[in-house]
Design an enzyme around this catalytic site. Structure first.
Site, PDB file in Angstrom:
ATOM      1  CB  ALA A  67     -15.674  32.221  29.239  1.00  0.00           C
ATOM      2  N   GLY A 110     -14.435  28.220  26.077  1.00  0.00           N
ATOM      3  CA  GLY A 110     -13.455  27.989  27.136  1.00  0.00           C
ATOM      4  C   GLY A 110     -13.512  26.559  27.675  1.00  0.00           C
ATOM      5  CD  GLU A 113     -10.408  28.664  24.219  1.00  0.00           C
ATOM      6  OE1 GLU A 113     -11.261  29.149  25.008  1.00  0.00           O
ATOM      7  OE2 GLU A 113      -9.744  29.355  23.443  1.00  0.00           O
ATOM      8  CD  GLU A 133     -14.780  30.613  21.800  1.00  0.00           C
ATOM      9  OE1 GLU A 133     -15.017  29.949  20.762  1.00  0.00           O
ATOM     10  OE2 GLU A 133     -14.056  30.181  22.716  1.00  0.00           O
TER      11      GLU A 133
HETATM   12  C1  HXC Z   1     -23.237  31.790  30.889  1.00  0.00           C
HETATM   13  C2  HXC Z   1     -24.482  30.015  30.154  1.00  0.00           C
HETATM   14  C3  HXC Z   1     -23.492  29.657  29.228  1.00  0.00           C
HETATM   15  C4  HXC Z   1     -22.298  30.458  29.195  1.00  0.00           C
HETATM   16  C5  HXC Z   1     -25.105  28.271  29.033  1.00  0.00           C
HETATM   17  N1  HXC Z   1     -25.475  29.138  29.986  1.00  0.00           N
HETATM   18  N2  HXC Z   1     -23.913  28.569  28.548  1.00  0.00           N
HETATM   19  N3  HXC Z   1     -24.359  31.069  30.963  1.00  0.00           N
HETATM   20  N4  HXC Z   1     -22.226  31.499  30.040  1.00  0.00           N
HETATM   21  N5  HXC Z   1     -21.274  30.178  28.397  1.00  0.00           N
HETATM   22  C6  HXC Z   1     -26.708  29.143  30.763  1.00  0.00           C
HETATM   23  C7  HXC Z   1     -27.889  29.621  29.920  1.00  0.00           C
HETATM   24  O1  HXC Z   1     -27.927  31.036  29.893  1.00  0.00           O
HETATM   25  C8  HXC Z   1     -29.046  29.032  30.672  1.00  0.00           C
HETATM   26  O2  HXC Z   1     -29.292  29.817  31.812  1.00  0.00           O
HETATM   27  C9  HXC Z   1     -28.492  27.698  31.159  1.00  0.00           C
HETATM   28  O3  HXC Z   1     -27.067  27.818  31.142  1.00  0.00           O
HETATM   29  C10 HXC Z   1     -28.885  26.534  30.252  1.00  0.00           C
HETATM   30  O4  HXC Z   1     -28.524  26.863  28.926  1.00  0.00           O
HETATM   31  P1  HXC Z   1     -29.574  26.839  27.678  1.00  0.00           P
HETATM   32  O5  HXC Z   1     -29.022  27.752  26.664  1.00  0.00           O
HETATM   33  O6  HXC Z   1     -30.959  27.074  28.164  1.00  0.00           O
HETATM   34  O7  HXC Z   1     -29.423  25.312  27.241  1.00  0.00           O
HETATM   35  P2  HXC Z   1     -29.615  24.712  25.771  1.00  0.00           P
HETATM   36  O8  HXC Z   1     -30.806  25.317  25.078  1.00  0.00           O
HETATM   37  O9  HXC Z   1     -29.570  23.214  25.955  1.00  0.00           O
HETATM   38  O10 HXC Z   1     -28.317  25.177  24.962  1.00  0.00           O
HETATM   39  C11 HXC Z   1     -27.075  24.704  25.361  1.00  0.00           C
HETATM   40  C12 HXC Z   1     -25.970  25.514  24.647  1.00  0.00           C
HETATM   41  C13 HXC Z   1     -26.203  27.018  24.857  1.00  0.00           C
HETATM   42  C14 HXC Z   1     -25.978  25.195  23.141  1.00  0.00           C
HETATM   43  C15 HXC Z   1     -24.629  25.059  25.228  1.00  0.00           C
HETATM   44  O11 HXC Z   1     -26.393  27.260  26.270  1.00  0.00           O
HETATM   45  C16 HXC Z   1     -25.099  27.893  24.403  1.00  0.00           C
HETATM   46  O12 HXC Z   1     -24.951  28.177  23.226  1.00  0.00           O
HETATM   47  N6  HXC Z   1     -24.278  28.391  25.359  1.00  0.00           N
HETATM   48  C17 HXC Z   1     -23.190  29.307  25.041  1.00  0.00           C
HETATM   49  C18 HXC Z   1     -22.032  28.593  24.403  1.00  0.00           C
HETATM   50  C19 HXC Z   1     -20.910  29.563  24.053  1.00  0.00           C
HETATM   51  O13 HXC Z   1     -21.114  30.527  23.293  1.00  0.00           O
HETATM   52  N7  HXC Z   1     -19.731  29.351  24.623  1.00  0.00           N
HETATM   53  C20 HXC Z   1     -18.569  30.241  24.410  1.00  0.00           C
HETATM   54  C21 HXC Z   1     -18.551  31.316  25.457  1.00  0.00           C
HETATM   55  S1  HXC Z   1     -17.233  32.467  25.191  1.00  0.00           S
HETATM   56  P3  HXC Z   1     -30.786  30.297  32.208  1.00  0.00           P
HETATM   57  O14 HXC Z   1     -30.568  31.206  33.385  1.00  0.00           O
HETATM   58  O15 HXC Z   1     -31.368  30.937  31.007  1.00  0.00           O
HETATM   59  O16 HXC Z   1     -31.480  29.001  32.547  1.00  0.00           O
HETATM   60  C22 HXC Z   1     -15.870  31.654  25.714  1.00  0.00           C
HETATM   61  C23 HXC Z   1     -14.575  32.414  25.608  1.00  0.00           C
HETATM   62  C24 HXC Z   1     -13.433  31.620  26.193  1.00  0.00           C
HETATM   63  O17 HXC Z   1     -15.883  30.552  26.147  1.00  0.00           O
HETATM   64  C25 HXC Z   1     -12.188  32.431  26.329  1.00  0.00           C
HETATM   65  C26 HXC Z   1     -11.959  32.937  27.697  1.00  0.00           C
HETATM   66  C27 HXC Z   1     -11.782  31.937  28.787  1.00  0.00           C
END
Ligand code: HXC
Length: 259
Positions: A67, A110, A113, A133
């Site tokens: 998400a 998400g 999911e 998460e």
């Molecule tokens: C918003 C995101 C994002 C996310 C990545 N980005 N994941 N933006 N929401 N979930 C953005 C980053 O901010 C970054 O933007 C760009 O995408 C590239 O990501 P990087 O982090 O620079 O890439 P990398 O170093 O290769 O790392 C990849 C990654 C990491 C390991 C996937 O991005 C990461 O940990 N993302 C979050 C994963 C996460 O926590 N997902 C769960 C979310 S909560 P900029 O602008 O800096 O270039 C969830 C709840 C679901 O999903 C329930 C409700 C539906």
């Protein structure tokens, strides 16, 4: 309708439609609009007789990294309740036609999911599945604790949900989360091929079969068996059942009409 965050192809091959998540710079982070667009596209395909199976995919680097954290960060619990994003997820879950997720790269939070909301998952060797998460102070909210646990069992689900560790495509395959692992250049083709194979069957039989398998998640065995039986009997009211069985006896290929 034109979409901002997805690309749709109603006929990548006959009877198979695709939906591509298209926020590549944000690793296809699932904002509310993107989810609404997926829901709209699926409802459109569900109502379209020229579509019999659907493939959802991202790009090589990411299916979806979860998400959209930037969209969620400032929200309160009341905001979340009132936005009620999961009604969109519930409608996606009610899609009658089969959906295959074609996954390469990240399928996290998400994103993971969403793949589990699909009926089957084909992954590239580079795919990684995870529920991270916990790293950002929350927990899965779109079915992760339930669908993942049913798919891979308690031990692995606990590990993924509590540590945030990712699993590889190969591990996901061994754990029973996904159907196939293929080289990265083939993951989309392979998913489309699987969809095409389903599209050759009677659409009514496919719909009732999908509904019956999903029923196994919601019911005890006896109730599920009754449900299955009713759907099985109902198929004997279709022209496709007569055509399918007669074609077998006459040693020819069936021509299903969705009637
Ligand atoms: C918003 C995101 C994002 C996310 C990545 N980005 N994941 N933006 N929401 N979930 C953005 C980053 O901010 C970054 O933007 C760009 O995408 C590239 O990501 P990087 O982090 O620079 O890439 P990398 O170093 O290769 O790392 C990849 C990654 C990491 C390991 C996937 O991005 C990461 O940990 N993302 C979050 C994963 C996460 O926590 N997902 C769960 C979310 S909560 P900029 O602008 O800096 O270039 C969830 C709840 C679901 O999903 C329930 C409700 C539906």
């Amino acid at each position: 309708m034109s979409y901002e965050f997805i690309l749709v192809n109603p006929q990548i091959v006959p009877f198979v439609a695709t939906i591509q998540l298209n926020r590549p710079k944000e690793l296809n982070a699932l904002n509310l609009q993107l989810m609404g667009e997926i829901r709209h596209a699926l409802e459109t395909f569900d109502a379209d007789d020229s579509v019999r199976a659907i493939v959802i995919h991202g790009n090589e680097r990411a299916f979806a990294a979860g998400a959209d954290i930037k969209q969620m960060a400032g929200r309160t619990a009341v905001d979340m309740l009132q936005i009620d994003q999961f009604s969109t997820w519930d409608s996606i879950r009610r899609t009658k036609k089969p959906i295959i997720a074609a996954v390469s790269g990240f399928a996290l939070g998400g994103g993971c999911e969403l793949t589990m909301l699909c009926d089957m998952i084909v992954a590239s060797e580079t795919a990684q599945f995870g529920q991270p998460e916990i790293n950002i102070g929350v927990m899965p909210g779109a079915g992760g604790t339930q669908r993942l646990t049913r798919a891979v069992g308690k031990a692995r689900a606990m590990e993924m949900v509590l540590t945030g560790n990712f699993i590889s495509a190969q591990e996901a395959k061994e754990a029973g989360l996904i159907n196939k692992v293929v080289p990265v250049e083939l993951y989309l083709d392979e998913a489309v091929k699987m969809a095409q194979k389903i599209a050759e069957k009677s659409p009514i039989a496919v719909q009732l079969a999908k509904e019956s398998v999903l029923k196994a998640f919601d019911t005890g065995l006896q109730e599920g068996l009754y449900f299955e039986r009713k759907n099985f009997y109902m198929l004997f009211a279709t022209e496709d059942q007569k055509e399918g069985m007669n074609a077998f006896i006459e040693k020819r290929k069936p021509e299903f009409k969705n009637r």
